[in-house]
Design a protein around this motif. Structure first.
Motif, PDB file in Angstrom:
ATOM      1  N   LEU A 171       6.766 -36.778 -10.257  1.00 42.18           N
ATOM      2  CA  LEU A 171       6.407 -35.425 -10.677  1.00 42.18           C
ATOM      3  C   LEU A 171       6.870 -35.127 -12.098  1.00 42.18           C
ATOM      4  O   LEU A 171       7.953 -35.554 -12.510  1.00 42.18           O
ATOM      5  N   ARG A 172       6.072 -34.356 -12.806  1.00 45.74           N
ATOM      6  CA  ARG A 172       6.435 -33.936 -14.169  1.00 45.74           C
ATOM      7  C   ARG A 172       7.638 -33.023 -14.134  1.00 45.74           C
ATOM      8  O   ARG A 172       7.890 -32.339 -13.142  1.00 45.74           O
ATOM      9  N   CYS A 173       8.363 -32.982 -15.219  1.00 46.80           N
ATOM     10  CA  CYS A 173       9.573 -32.148 -15.292  1.00 46.80           C
ATOM     11  C   CYS A 173       9.247 -30.694 -15.599  1.00 46.80           C
ATOM     12  O   CYS A 173      10.103 -29.832 -15.467  1.00 46.80           O
ATOM     13  N   ASP A 174       8.027 -30.401 -15.987  1.00 45.86           N
ATOM     14  CA  ASP A 174       7.679 -29.033 -16.393  1.00 45.86           C
ATOM     15  C   ASP A 174       6.725 -28.350 -15.412  1.00 45.86           C
ATOM     16  O   ASP A 174       5.761 -27.715 -15.805  1.00 45.86           O
ATOM     17  N   GLY A 175       6.989 -28.506 -14.139  1.00 42.45           N
ATOM     18  CA  GLY A 175       6.149 -27.815 -13.163  1.00 42.45           C
ATOM     19  C   GLY A 175       5.874 -28.606 -11.906  1.00 42.45           C
ATOM     20  O   GLY A 175       5.313 -28.086 -10.957  1.00 42.45           O
ATOM     21  N   GLY A 176       6.244 -29.852 -11.899  1.00 37.55           N
ATOM     22  CA  GLY A 176       6.126 -30.635 -10.683  1.00 37.55           C
ATOM     23  C   GLY A 176       4.764 -31.220 -10.394  1.00 37.55           C
ATOM     24  O   GLY A 176       4.511 -31.680  -9.286  1.00 37.55           O
ATOM     25  N   GLU A 177       3.871 -31.240 -11.367  1.00 39.63           N
ATOM     26  CA  GLU A 177       2.558 -31.844 -11.168  1.00 39.63           C
ATOM     27  C   GLU A 177       2.712 -33.353 -11.004  1.00 39.63           C
ATOM     28  O   GLU A 177       3.475 -33.996 -11.728  1.00 39.63           O
ATOM     29  N   GLU A 178       1.979 -33.914 -10.042  1.00 31.23           N
ATOM     30  CA  GLU A 178       2.039 -35.361  -9.820  1.00 31.23           C
ATOM     31  C   GLU A 178       1.373 -36.093 -10.983  1.00 31.23           C
ATOM     32  O   GLU A 178       0.263 -35.746 -11.379  1.00 31.23           O
ATOM     33  N   VAL A 179       2.080 -37.106 -11.497  1.00 29.09           N
ATOM     34  CA  VAL A 179       1.519 -37.928 -12.565  1.00 29.09           C
ATOM     35  C   VAL A 179       1.241 -39.347 -12.099  1.00 29.09           C
ATOM     36  O   VAL A 179       0.457 -40.060 -12.715  1.00 29.09           O
ATOM     37  N   ASP A 180       1.887 -39.755 -11.012  1.00 33.35           N
ATOM     38  CA  ASP A 180       1.682 -41.093 -10.478  1.00 33.35           C
ATOM     39  C   ASP A 180       2.315 -41.147  -9.096  1.00 33.35           C
ATOM     40  O   ASP A 180       3.036 -40.227  -8.697  1.00 33.35           O
ATOM     41  N   ARG A 181       2.036 -42.211  -8.387  1.00 30.00           N
ATOM     42  CA  ARG A 181       2.723 -42.465  -7.116  1.00 30.00           C
ATOM     43  C   ARG A 181       2.826 -43.962  -6.923  1.00 30.00           C
ATOM     44  O   ARG A 181       2.065 -44.722  -7.518  1.00 30.00           O
ATOM     45  N   PHE A 182       3.772 -44.366  -6.096  1.00 28.07           N
ATOM     46  CA  PHE A 182       3.943 -45.783  -5.819  1.00 28.07           C
ATOM     47  C   PHE A 182       4.366 -45.971  -4.377  1.00 28.07           C
ATOM     48  O   PHE A 182       4.900 -45.061  -3.737  1.00 28.07           O
ATOM     49  N   VAL A 183       4.091 -47.157  -3.852  1.00 28.43           N
ATOM     50  CA  VAL A 183       4.503 -47.555  -2.508  1.00 28.43           C
ATOM     51  C   VAL A 183       5.584 -48.604  -2.679  1.00 28.43           C
ATOM     52  O   VAL A 183       5.442 -49.512  -3.501  1.00 28.43           O
ATOM     53  N   THR A 184       6.665 -48.469  -1.923  1.00 25.23           N
ATOM     54  CA  THR A 184       7.765 -49.419  -2.070  1.00 25.23           C
ATOM     55  C   THR A 184       8.367 -49.792  -0.721  1.00 25.23           C
ATOM     56  O   THR A 184       8.393 -48.977   0.194  1.00 25.23           O
ATOM     57  N   ASP A 185       8.808 -51.025  -0.659  1.00 28.16           N
ATOM     58  CA  ASP A 185       9.636 -51.476   0.468  1.00 28.16           C
ATOM     59  C   ASP A 185      10.952 -52.039  -0.077  1.00 28.16           C
ATOM     60  O   ASP A 185      11.705 -52.689   0.635  1.00 28.16           O
ATOM     61  N   ASP A 186      11.224 -51.744  -1.363  1.00 29.40           N
ATOM     62  CA  ASP A 186      12.436 -52.207  -2.028  1.00 29.40           C
ATOM     63  C   ASP A 186      13.658 -51.548  -1.381  1.00 29.40           C
ATOM     64  O   ASP A 186      13.790 -50.320  -1.398  1.00 29.40           O
ATOM     65  N   PRO A 187      14.566 -52.341  -0.813  1.00 30.84           N
ATOM     66  CA  PRO A 187      15.725 -51.771  -0.135  1.00 30.84           C
ATOM     67  C   PRO A 187      16.614 -50.920  -1.042  1.00 30.84           C
ATOM     68  O   PRO A 187      17.205 -49.942  -0.583  1.00 30.84           O
ATOM     69  N   GLU A 188      16.695 -51.254  -2.333  1.00 34.49           N
ATOM     70  CA  GLU A 188      17.512 -50.465  -3.256  1.00 34.49           C
ATOM     71  C   GLU A 188      16.921 -49.075  -3.463  1.00 34.49           C
ATOM     72  O   GLU A 188      17.636 -48.075  -3.466  1.00 34.49           O
ATOM     73  N   ILE A 189      15.609 -49.007  -3.647  1.00 36.25           N
ATOM     74  CA  ILE A 189      14.952 -47.709  -3.818  1.00 36.25           C
ATOM     75  C   ILE A 189      15.043 -46.903  -2.534  1.00 36.25           C
ATOM     76  O   ILE A 189      15.359 -45.706  -2.560  1.00 36.25           O
ATOM     77  N   LEU A 190      14.786 -47.540  -1.403  1.00 43.17           N
ATOM     78  CA  LEU A 190      14.850 -46.832  -0.123  1.00 43.17           C
ATOM     79  C   LEU A 190      16.253 -46.301   0.138  1.00 43.17           C
ATOM     80  O   LEU A 190      16.419 -45.184   0.637  1.00 43.17           O
ATOM     81  N   ALA A 191      17.274 -47.048  -0.231  1.00 37.16           N
ATOM     82  CA  ALA A 191      18.655 -46.578  -0.066  1.00 37.16           C
ATOM     83  C   ALA A 191      18.932 -45.406  -1.006  1.00 37.16           C
ATOM     84  O   ALA A 191      19.613 -44.445  -0.633  1.00 37.16           O
ATOM     85  N   HIS A 192      18.413 -45.474  -2.213  1.00 38.07           N
ATOM     86  CA  HIS A 192      18.603 -44.394  -3.192  1.00 38.07           C
ATOM     87  C   HIS A 192      17.937 -43.102  -2.703  1.00 38.07           C
ATOM     88  O   HIS A 192      18.512 -42.021  -2.801  1.00 38.07           O
ATOM     89  N   ILE A 193      16.745 -43.229  -2.170  1.00 42.97           N
ATOM     90  CA  ILE A 193      16.023 -42.069  -1.648  1.00 42.97           C
ATOM     91  C   ILE A 193      16.710 -41.555  -0.388  1.00 42.97           C
ATOM     92  O   ILE A 193      16.849 -40.351  -0.203  1.00 42.97           O
ATOM     93  N   GLY A 194      17.144 -42.476   0.460  1.00 45.82           N
ATOM     94  CA  GLY A 194      17.805 -42.093   1.706  1.00 45.82           C
ATOM     95  C   GLY A 194      16.901 -41.260   2.590  1.00 45.82           C
ATOM     96  O   GLY A 194      15.720 -41.553   2.726  1.00 45.82           O
ATOM     97  N   VAL A 195      17.443 -40.197   3.149  1.00 43.57           N
ATOM     98  CA  VAL A 195      16.665 -39.325   4.039  1.00 43.57           C
ATOM     99  C   VAL A 195      16.073 -38.136   3.290  1.00 43.57           C
ATOM    100  O   VAL A 195      15.403 -37.295   3.894  1.00 43.57           O
TER     101      VAL A 195
END
Length: 64
Positions: free
Chosen positions: A31-55
């Motif tokens: 999301l953009r920093c000036d209003g939250g508009e989506e600029v991109d998305r990604f799919v991940t199964d990376d354990p480091e990213i999933l741990a960072h995101i958590g719940v």
């Protein structure tokens, strides 16, 4: 997308939101920093990213 990329995104003031979470990983909207508009998305199964995101459902929630 790597964890370093996601952290740089956050450090720049932008955010993210989890669109879908399942056993195969997560779909994350960037999301953009000036209003939250989506600029991109990604799919991940990376354990480091999933741990960072958590719940969390978005970067606006504090990390646990």
């Amino acid at each position: 997308m790597t964890l370093d990329d996601l952290r740089r995104w956050e450090d720049s003031g932008a955010g993210w939101r989890v669109i879908h979470r399942g056993p195969e990983g997560a779909t994350v909207s960037l999301l953009r920093c000036d209003g939250g508009e989506e600029v991109d998305r990604f799919v991940t199964d990376d354990p480091e990213i999933l741990a960072h995101i958590g719940v969390r459902v978005s970067s606006e929630q504090p990390a646990r």
